[in-house]
Motif scaffolding. Structure first.
Motif, PDB file in Angstrom:
ATOM      1  N   LYS A  37       0.811  -1.224   0.000  1.00 43.90           N
ATOM      2  CA  LYS A  37       0.000   0.000   0.000  1.00 43.90           C
ATOM      3  C   LYS A  37       0.844   1.274   0.000  1.00 43.90           C
ATOM      4  N   ASP A  38       2.060   1.200   0.539  1.00 44.98           N
ATOM      5  CA  ASP A  38       2.922   2.375   0.584  1.00 44.98           C
ATOM      6  C   ASP A  38       3.419   2.804  -0.793  1.00 44.98           C
ATOM      7  N   ARG A  39       3.344   1.923  -1.774  1.00 45.57           N
ATOM      8  CA  ARG A  39       3.714   2.290  -3.148  1.00 45.57           C
ATOM      9  C   ARG A  39       2.646   3.181  -3.767  1.00 45.57           C
ATOM     10  N   VAL A  40       1.433   3.106  -3.268  1.00 48.29           N
ATOM     11  CA  VAL A  40       0.325   3.930  -3.754  1.00 48.29           C
ATOM     12  C   VAL A  40       0.147   5.150  -2.855  1.00 48.29           C
ATOM     13  N   LEU A  41       0.139   4.908  -1.562  1.00 45.07           N
ATOM     14  CA  LEU A  41      -0.072   5.961  -0.559  1.00 45.07           C
ATOM     15  C   LEU A  41       1.181   6.091   0.307  1.00 45.07           C
ATOM     16  N   PRO A  42       2.162   6.857  -0.134  1.00 41.36           N
ATOM     17  CA  PRO A  42       3.388   7.001   0.651  1.00 41.36           C
ATOM     18  C   PRO A  42       3.148   7.832   1.903  1.00 41.36           C
ATOM     19  N   ARG A  43       4.152   7.903   2.703  1.00 40.53           N
ATOM     20  CA  ARG A  43       4.089   8.704   3.934  1.00 40.53           C
ATOM     21  C   ARG A  43       5.138   9.796   3.894  1.00 40.53           C
ATOM     22  N   THR A  44       4.830  10.870   4.571  1.00 36.09           N
ATOM     23  CA  THR A  44       5.777  11.967   4.703  1.00 36.09           C
ATOM     24  C   THR A  44       6.878  11.538   5.672  1.00 36.09           C
ATOM     25  N   ARG A  48       3.038  10.928   8.242  1.00 37.09           N
ATOM     26  CA  ARG A  48       1.669  11.266   7.840  1.00 37.09           C
ATOM     27  C   ARG A  48       1.387  10.750   6.433  1.00 37.09           C
ATOM     28  N   LEU A  49       0.109  10.623   6.107  1.00 38.47           N
ATOM     29  CA  LEU A  49      -0.292  10.204   4.775  1.00 38.47           C
ATOM     30  C   LEU A  49       0.086  11.292   3.773  1.00 38.47           C
ATOM     31  N   ALA A  50       0.809  10.912   2.732  1.00 39.65           N
ATOM     32  CA  ALA A  50       1.235  11.855   1.691  1.00 39.65           C
ATOM     33  C   ALA A  50       0.303  11.714   0.483  1.00 39.65           C
ATOM     34  N   PRO A  51       0.369  12.639  -0.455  1.00 37.12           N
ATOM     35  CA  PRO A  51      -0.444  12.495  -1.671  1.00 37.12           C
ATOM     36  C   PRO A  51      -0.090  11.201  -2.404  1.00 37.12           C
ATOM     37  N   PRO A  52      -1.049  10.626  -3.112  1.00 35.09           N
ATOM     38  CA  PRO A  52      -0.795   9.372  -3.839  1.00 35.09           C
ATOM     39  C   PRO A  52       0.301   9.531  -4.883  1.00 35.09           C
ATOM     40  N   THR A  53       0.994   8.434  -5.141  1.00 32.66           N
ATOM     41  CA  THR A  53       1.984   8.408  -6.212  1.00 32.66           C
ATOM     42  C   THR A  53       1.248   8.244  -7.549  1.00 32.66           C
ATOM     43  N   SER A  54       1.994   8.184  -8.613  1.00 29.52           N
ATOM     44  CA  SER A  54       1.402   7.998  -9.944  1.00 29.52           C
ATOM     45  C   SER A  54       1.266   6.526 -10.320  1.00 29.52           C
ATOM     46  N   VAL A  55       1.582   5.613  -9.415  1.00 31.45           N
ATOM     47  CA  VAL A  55       1.627   4.198  -9.770  1.00 31.45           C
ATOM     48  C   VAL A  55       0.280   3.672 -10.273  1.00 31.45           C
ATOM     49  N   VAL A  56      -0.821   4.098  -9.689  1.00 29.08           N
ATOM     50  CA  VAL A  56      -2.130   3.619 -10.158  1.00 29.08           C
ATOM     51  C   VAL A  56      -2.406   4.161 -11.560  1.00 29.08           C
ATOM     52  N   ARG A  57      -2.176   5.424 -11.750  1.00 31.38           N
ATOM     53  CA  ARG A  57      -2.383   6.023 -13.075  1.00 31.38           C
ATOM     54  C   ARG A  57      -1.496   5.337 -14.110  1.00 31.38           C
ATOM     55  N   ASP A  58      -0.236   5.093 -13.748  1.00 26.95           N
ATOM     56  CA  ASP A  58       0.692   4.446 -14.664  1.00 26.95           C
ATOM     57  C   ASP A  58       0.238   3.022 -15.006  1.00 26.95           C
ATOM     58  N   ALA A  59      -0.203   2.281 -14.006  1.00 26.44           N
ATOM     59  CA  ALA A  59      -0.676   0.910 -14.245  1.00 26.44           C
ATOM     60  C   ALA A  59      -1.937   0.920 -15.101  1.00 26.44           C
ATOM     61  N   HIS A  60      -2.854   1.819 -14.797  1.00 27.86           N
ATOM     62  CA  HIS A  60      -4.088   1.895 -15.591  1.00 27.86           C
ATOM     63  C   HIS A  60      -3.785   2.245 -17.046  1.00 27.86           C
ATOM     64  N   ARG A  61      -2.795   3.062 -17.268  1.00 21.79           N
ATOM     65  CA  ARG A  61      -2.406   3.406 -18.638  1.00 21.79           C
ATOM     66  C   ARG A  61      -1.952   2.154 -19.399  1.00 21.79           C
ATOM     67  N   GLU A  62      -1.408   1.195 -18.664  1.00 22.88           N
ATOM     68  CA  GLU A  62      -0.974  -0.078 -19.258  1.00 22.88           C
ATOM     69  C   GLU A  62      -2.087  -1.132 -19.177  1.00 22.88           C
ATOM     70  N   HIS A  63      -3.297  -0.698 -18.817  1.00 27.48           N
ATOM     71  CA  HIS A  63      -4.477  -1.577 -18.723  1.00 27.48           C
ATOM     72  C   HIS A  63      -4.322  -2.645 -17.646  1.00 27.48           C
ATOM     73  N   LEU A  64      -3.684  -2.273 -16.551  1.00 26.55           N
ATOM     74  CA  LEU A  64      -3.496  -3.168 -15.415  1.00 26.55           C
ATOM     75  C   LEU A  64      -4.302  -2.661 -14.221  1.00 26.55           C
TER      76      LEU A  64
END
Length: 125
Positions: A37-44, A48-64
């Motif tokens: 989960k930390d690959r999607v929702l990193p911590r400061t 604290r909870l940091a803004p999401p990374t681009s990993v979901v967007r990147d995976a979705h772009r590859e249809h994953l």
């Protein structure tokens, strides 16, 4: 003693160039990825909870699809801003972390507390 890469030619088959060259093949052999989960929702730095990374967007772009693991309600596993009280084993705000993951575009998740997930997210097809 150093082990040789699996391809036996002295180079790693998963090196940067190889990953870039094979990225378009991903949808042929995988439907999704399972990530900590930390690959999607990193911590400061202060936890604290940091803004999401681009990993979901990147995976979705590859249809994953993206599934993350493991969401737990105990304070010790939660970002510091979602913890409740000082007891590391105490119950924190897991529902907020789950909503943040789904809000980041996550497709599925693994949790030790499915009751909390269903209550927070509702039953989804």
């Amino acid at each position: 003693m150093h082990a040789r890469p699996r391809d036996g030619r002295g180079r790693s088959p998963v090196g940067r160039a190889s990953r870039a060259r094979h990225r378009p093949l991903a949808p042929r052999y995988a439907d999704g990825v399972g990530l900590c989960k930390d690959r999607v929702l990193p911590r400061t730095p202060d936890g604290r909870l940091a803004p999401p990374t681009s990993v979901v967007r990147d995976a979705h772009r590859e249809h994953l699809t993206v599934h993350a693991w493991t969401f737990r309600r105990e304070n010790t596993f939660l970002p510091t801003d979602l913890r409740r009280g000082d007891d590391p084993a105490g119950t924190g705000d897991l529902a907020a972390e789950l909503r943040a993951f789904v809000g980041a575009g996550g497709d599925g998740l693994f949790t030790d507390n499915p009751d909390v997930a269903v209550a927070a997210l509702g039953a989804r097809p």
